[in-house]
Scaffold this motif. Structure first.
Motif, PDB file in Angstrom:
ATOM      1  N   PRO A   1      -4.379   4.974  -1.372  1.00 36.80           N
ATOM      2  CA  PRO A   1      -5.577   4.985  -0.517  1.00 36.80           C
ATOM      3  C   PRO A   1      -6.345   3.658  -0.665  1.00 36.80           C
ATOM      4  O   PRO A   1      -6.603   3.212  -1.786  1.00 36.80           O
ATOM      5  CB  PRO A   1      -6.405   6.152  -1.065  1.00 36.80           C
ATOM      6  N   GLN A   2      -6.692   3.042   0.437  1.00 32.49           N
ATOM      7  CA  GLN A   2      -7.365   1.736   0.390  1.00 32.49           C
ATOM      8  C   GLN A   2      -8.766   1.830  -0.194  1.00 32.49           C
ATOM      9  O   GLN A   2      -9.295   0.837  -0.680  1.00 32.49           O
ATOM     10  CB  GLN A   2      -7.367   1.104   1.769  1.00 32.49           C
ATOM     11  N   GLU A   3      -9.361   3.015  -0.190  1.00 24.92           N
ATOM     12  CA  GLU A   3     -10.701   3.145  -0.775  1.00 24.92           C
ATOM     13  C   GLU A   3     -10.654   3.298  -2.294  1.00 24.92           C
ATOM     14  O   GLU A   3     -11.632   2.988  -2.975  1.00 24.92           O
ATOM     15  CB  GLU A   3     -11.481   4.307  -0.141  1.00 24.92           C
ATOM     16  N   HIS A   4      -9.517   3.770  -2.847  1.00 26.15           N
ATOM     17  CA  HIS A   4      -9.395   3.956  -4.298  1.00 26.15           C
ATOM     18  C   HIS A   4      -8.589   2.855  -4.964  1.00 26.15           C
ATOM     19  O   HIS A   4      -8.847   2.509  -6.111  1.00 26.15           O
ATOM     20  CB  HIS A   4      -8.732   5.300  -4.635  1.00 26.15           C
ATOM     21  N   GLY A   5      -7.547   2.384  -4.276  1.00 26.22           N
ATOM     22  CA  GLY A   5      -6.732   1.305  -4.798  1.00 26.22           C
ATOM     23  C   GLY A   5      -5.631   1.721  -5.760  1.00 26.22           C
ATOM     24  O   GLY A   5      -4.950   0.872  -6.317  1.00 26.22           O
TER      25      GLY A   5
ATOM     26  N   PHE B   1      -7.022  -4.375  -6.516  1.00 22.54           N
ATOM     27  CA  PHE B   1      -7.866  -3.573  -7.399  1.00 22.54           C
ATOM     28  C   PHE B   1      -7.566  -3.814  -8.877  1.00 22.54           C
ATOM     29  O   PHE B   1      -8.144  -3.162  -9.747  1.00 22.54           O
ATOM     30  CB  PHE B   1      -7.697  -2.082  -7.079  1.00 22.54           C
TER      31      PHE B   1
ATOM     32  N   TRP C   1       0.827  -1.211   0.000  1.00 19.42           N
ATOM     33  CA  TRP C   1       0.000   0.000   0.000  1.00 19.42           C
ATOM     34  C   TRP C   1       0.861   1.261   0.000  1.00 19.42           C
ATOM     35  O   TRP C   1       0.416   2.329  -0.354  1.00 19.42           O
ATOM     36  CB  TRP C   1      -0.943   0.005   1.211  1.00 19.42           C
TER      37      TRP C   1
END
Length: 62
Positions: free
Chosen positions: A35-39, A55, A14
């Motif tokens: 960002p873990q929400e966007h990848g 992702f 990450w």
């Protein structure tokens, strides 16, 4: 003259480092947090796009 398309890389971490990959012709090393929400994240110097493996295939790279 056409502009080269920025590189897209699939990564396992990450947090990654980007230095342009061209030795003395690259850019200063920067650390990027995906960002873990966007990848994905783009390098502010060379526009390389880093996509986390979770992702891969889920993000439009166009």
């Amino acid at each position: 003259m056409p502009t080269a398309v920025p590189e897209t890389k699939i990564v396992n971490q990450w947090r990654i480092a980007c230095d342009g990959g061209e030795g003395a012709l690259g850019h200063p090393r920067v650390w990027l947090q995906i960002p873990q929400e966007h990848g994905w994240v783009e390098c502010p110097y060379c526009d390389a796009r880093y996509i986390h493996k979770d992702f891969e295939g889920k993000i439009d790279v166009a």
